[in-house]
Design an enzyme around this catalytic site. Structure first.
Site: not given
Ligand code: UT7
Length: 336
Positions: A263, A293, A115
């Site tokens: 980014h 992204n 990135c």
């Molecule tokens: O470009 C390089 C740098 N990258 C970044 O800066 C990305 C940084 N991270 C993020 O943007 C966020 O952490 C994400 C968008 C990737 C994820 O969001 P989050 O709020 O951190 O969600 P999470 O990973 O904690 O997941 C929350 C819940 C989980 O379910 P449970 O365990 O609470 O039941 C996941 O399984 O959401 C679930 N989940 C989804 N649900 C529907 C994860 N991905 C999905 C999805 N659709 N695509």
């Protein structure tokens, strides 16, 4: 010593639009979750058989940037190509651009900083131009993510985020050292390398011969892994630090920013930074809603769109900032 300035910008994205609803047909996800957590509405995916690759998309973006720069391709003295999704394991796409653009045998460097790749890339270009070694340097960021993602529910935490596309810039010598790229600031913290990574095929933890021998359909090391929350927490801190570092190096306050082009990692990250630096909507450019992204391509695509929309004007202070896998992060402070 000279400065370098951006004299041409271009981008290319595949025509194929993939909405959140489209993704919900192949994995357990939904439009509300994706928009709420990331701000993404749709992204572009290369259609198999269309012929687009990381290199060809980069070449298309580069042709536009070169034309807008008003120079001939043979005026390019050096190529820098940033990607995490190269056409081949080796050689890198830099030489393929040299071939496909039909440029004379100039040097071609591949940047592996994910990135942060474009910011690293323009930093390299800037140093060559500053010293007078090269006059015109082509910097490309391009990614073809879609066909390397786990498009099942198992991979949804990563695969809904990333999109395909390319952006390019021509950097050229600027005699006036109060203009152009004023400074660049680069960092890394390899301690967290595996928190956002694609382990295979490599010569480290998953050797190619072992992968072939195992032929294991459950092997997830082929796919990108991201510890989303950990990456998010580090991103907001590092984005803020490196923007501040760049401003302070130039004795500028956040109020001096005319346009921040971050980014496009996650709209929530951009909004956090905007709030932290008390910037208005007009001072931050986001297009993650439309493209997802695109890692190394995200800044040059966003910068090109901001410029095309007249949001960047001569004399503006433009700040680029990136954070991603490595971890690596960086900023560039530019007087347009
Ligand atoms: O470009 C390089 C740098 N990258 C970044 O800066 C990305 C940084 N991270 C993020 O943007 C966020 O952490 C994400 C968008 C990737 C994820 O969001 P989050 O709020 O951190 O969600 P999470 O990973 O904690 O997941 C929350 C819940 C989980 O379910 P449970 O365990 O609470 O039941 C996941 O399984 O959401 C679930 N989940 C989804 N649900 C529907 C994860 N991905 C999905 C999805 N659709 N695509």
């Amino acid at each position: 010593m000279y400065n370098s300035k951006i004299i041409g910008l271009g981008y290319y994205v595949p025509d194929n639009v993939v909405t959140n609803d489209d993704l919900s047909k192949v994995m357990d996800t939904n439009d509300a979750w994706i928009q709420e957590r990331t701000g993404i509405k749709e992204r572009r995916h290369v259609v198999k058989g269309d012929g687009d690759t990381t290199t060809t998309m980069g070449v298309k973006a580069a042709k536009i940037a070169i034309e807008r720069a008003g120079i001939d391709k043979d005026d390019i003295d050096f190529i820098v190509f940033a990607t995490l999704s190269p056409d081949y394991y080796f050689p890198g796409p830099g030489v393929l651009v040299q071939r496909d653009l039909g440029i004379k045998t100039v040097g071609a460097l591949d940047v592996r900083n994910q990135c942060s790749g474009f910011v690293y890339g323009i930093s390299v270009a800037d140093q060559y131009i500053k010293t007078g070694m090269y006059k015109n340097v082509l910097v490309i960021g391009s990614e073809l993510h879609s066909h390397g993602l786990d498009m099942t529910t198992r991979g949804r935490g990563v695969s809904v985020i990333f999109g395909d596309g390319a952006g390019a810039a021509v950097l050229s010598r600027e005699e006036d050292t109060t203009k152009g790229i004023l400074s660049t600031h680069l960092h890394s913290e390899g301690q967290h390398a595996e928190e956002l990574s694609l382990i295979a095929p490599g010569m480290g933890k998953r050797w190619v011969n072992d992968i072939i021998a195992d032929n294991d359909p459950n092997d997830e090391s082929y796919f990108p892994y991201m510890n989303g929350q950990f990456v998010f927490k580090n991103a907001v801190v590092r984005f803020s630090e490196v923007i501040m570092e760049g401003l302070e190096a130039n004795k500028l306050a956040p109020t001096a920013i005319d346009m921040l082009v971050p980014h496009q990692a996650n709209l929530r990250i951009s909004q956090f930074i905007q709030k932290k630096f008390q910037l208005s909507d007009d001072q931050v450019f986001n297009n993650i809603m439309n493209y997802g992204n695109t890692t190394a391509a995200s800044i040059p695509i966003a910068l090109t769109e901001a410029w095309e929309q007249g949001k960047i004007k001569k004399g503006d202070l433009v700040v680029l900032a990136a954070f991603g896998s490595g971890f690596t992060w960086g900023s560039a402070i530019i007087r347009w």
